[in-house]
Design a protein around this motif. Sequence first.
Motif, short mmCIF file in Angstrom:
data_model
loop_
_atom_site.label_atom_id
_atom_site.label_comp_id
_atom_site.label_asym_id
_atom_site.label_seq_id
_atom_site.Cartn_x
_atom_site.Cartn_y
_atom_site.Cartn_z
N ALA A 1 -79.94 91.55 47.48
CA ALA A 1 -80.66 92.15 46.36
C ALA A 1 -82.15 92.26 46.67
CB ALA A 1 -80.43 91.34 45.09
N GLU A 2 -82.72 91.22 47.25
CA GLU A 2 -84.13 91.25 47.60
C GLU A 2 -84.41 92.30 48.67
OE1 GLU A 2 -87.41 88.44 49.80
OE2 GLU A 2 -85.88 87.44 48.60
N ALA A 3 -83.53 92.38 49.66
CA ALA A 3 -83.70 93.37 50.72
C ALA A 3 -83.60 94.79 50.16
CB ALA A 3 -82.67 93.15 51.82
N ALA B 1 -82.39 94.37 59.72
CA ALA B 1 -81.92 93.20 60.46
C ALA B 1 -81.37 92.14 59.51
CB ALA B 1 -83.04 92.63 61.32
N ARG B 2 -82.08 91.92 58.41
CA ARG B 2 -81.61 90.94 57.43
C ARG B 2 -80.27 91.35 56.83
NH1 ARG B 2 -85.61 90.25 53.00
NH2 ARG B 2 -86.86 91.57 54.31
N LEU B 3 -80.15 92.63 56.52
CA LEU B 3 -78.88 93.11 55.95
C LEU B 3 -77.76 93.10 56.99
CD1 LEU B 3 -80.15 96.02 53.70
CD2 LEU B 3 -79.13 93.87 52.96
N SER B 4 -78.08 93.34 58.24
CA SER B 4 -77.07 93.28 59.29
C SER B 4 -76.51 91.88 59.42
CB SER B 4 -77.65 93.72 60.63
OG SER B 4 -77.98 95.08 60.58
N PRO C 1 -67.05 92.90 46.96
CA PRO C 1 -67.23 94.31 46.56
C PRO C 1 -68.71 94.71 46.61
CG PRO C 1 -65.96 93.08 44.93
CD PRO C 1 -66.48 92.08 45.92
N VAL C 2 -68.94 96.01 46.74
CA VAL C 2 -70.29 96.54 46.85
C VAL C 2 -71.15 96.19 45.63
CG1 VAL C 2 -71.64 98.66 47.03
CG2 VAL C 2 -69.55 98.40 48.35
N HIS C 3 -70.55 96.19 44.46
CA HIS C 3 -71.34 95.96 43.25
C HIS C 3 -71.77 94.50 43.09
CE1 HIS C 3 -67.22 95.06 41.95
NE2 HIS C 3 -67.78 94.24 41.07
N ARG C 4 -71.26 93.62 43.92
CA ARG C 4 -71.69 92.22 43.89
C ARG C 4 -72.46 91.91 45.17
NH1 ARG C 4 -66.63 88.75 43.34
NH2 ARG C 4 -68.17 87.09 43.22
N CYS C 5 -73.70 91.50 45.02
CA CYS C 5 -74.47 91.17 46.21
C CYS C 5 -75.17 89.83 45.98
CB CYS C 5 -75.47 92.27 46.55
SG CYS C 5 -76.67 92.61 45.27
N ASN C 6 -75.48 89.20 47.09
CA ASN C 6 -76.16 87.91 46.98
C ASN C 6 -77.67 88.13 46.84
OD1 ASN C 6 -77.30 88.21 49.58
ND2 ASN C 6 -75.54 87.24 50.55
N GLU C 7 -78.39 87.06 46.71
CA GLU C 7 -79.84 87.13 46.49
C GLU C 7 -80.58 87.78 47.65
OE1 GLU C 7 -83.31 83.88 45.84
OE2 GLU C 7 -81.48 83.57 44.66
N VAL C 8 -80.15 87.48 48.87
CA VAL C 8 -80.79 88.05 50.06
C VAL C 8 -80.60 89.56 50.07
CG1 VAL C 8 -80.72 88.13 52.59
CG2 VAL C 8 -80.57 85.93 51.41
#
Length: 125
Positions: free
Chosen positions: A44-46, A22-25, A35-42
């Motif tokens: 990365a934690e998920a 749900a968080r990732l959605s 891009p896929v290789h860059r993600c935010n903190e939320v």
Amino acid sequence: MCPLPKLPQHRELFSQLSSIHARLSNQRSIAKKHPVHRCNEVQAEAATQFLNILWHYLESLCLNLKSHTITNVQSNKDRVSLLLKDSFIDSFPARDQPFIKLFVDTQLFTVLSDSRLTSFESGES
């Protein structure tokens, strides 16, 4: 394509992963812009939580691995353990055996079981 058998304890696993999903959605619109290789903190934690849950799940499938091994002590005191796959598969309820039969033939299971067997051989477990 062949149908995949249900995972053992799939309801419990689904329950544990649904909040992470749900968080990732909720992050989907952000993911489309980056891009896929860059993600935010939320994200990365998920992802970390997802992997931890999955690792513990896989570990739980191998809890009784030691009781399905034969260990041979060599003359030089080296220990060699062999997994009795059929015995291991038969230790699961009939409804879970189709998945376990496929799982024991994967590289993931081989790495996990080899790691476990090595710890048995060295006397860690």
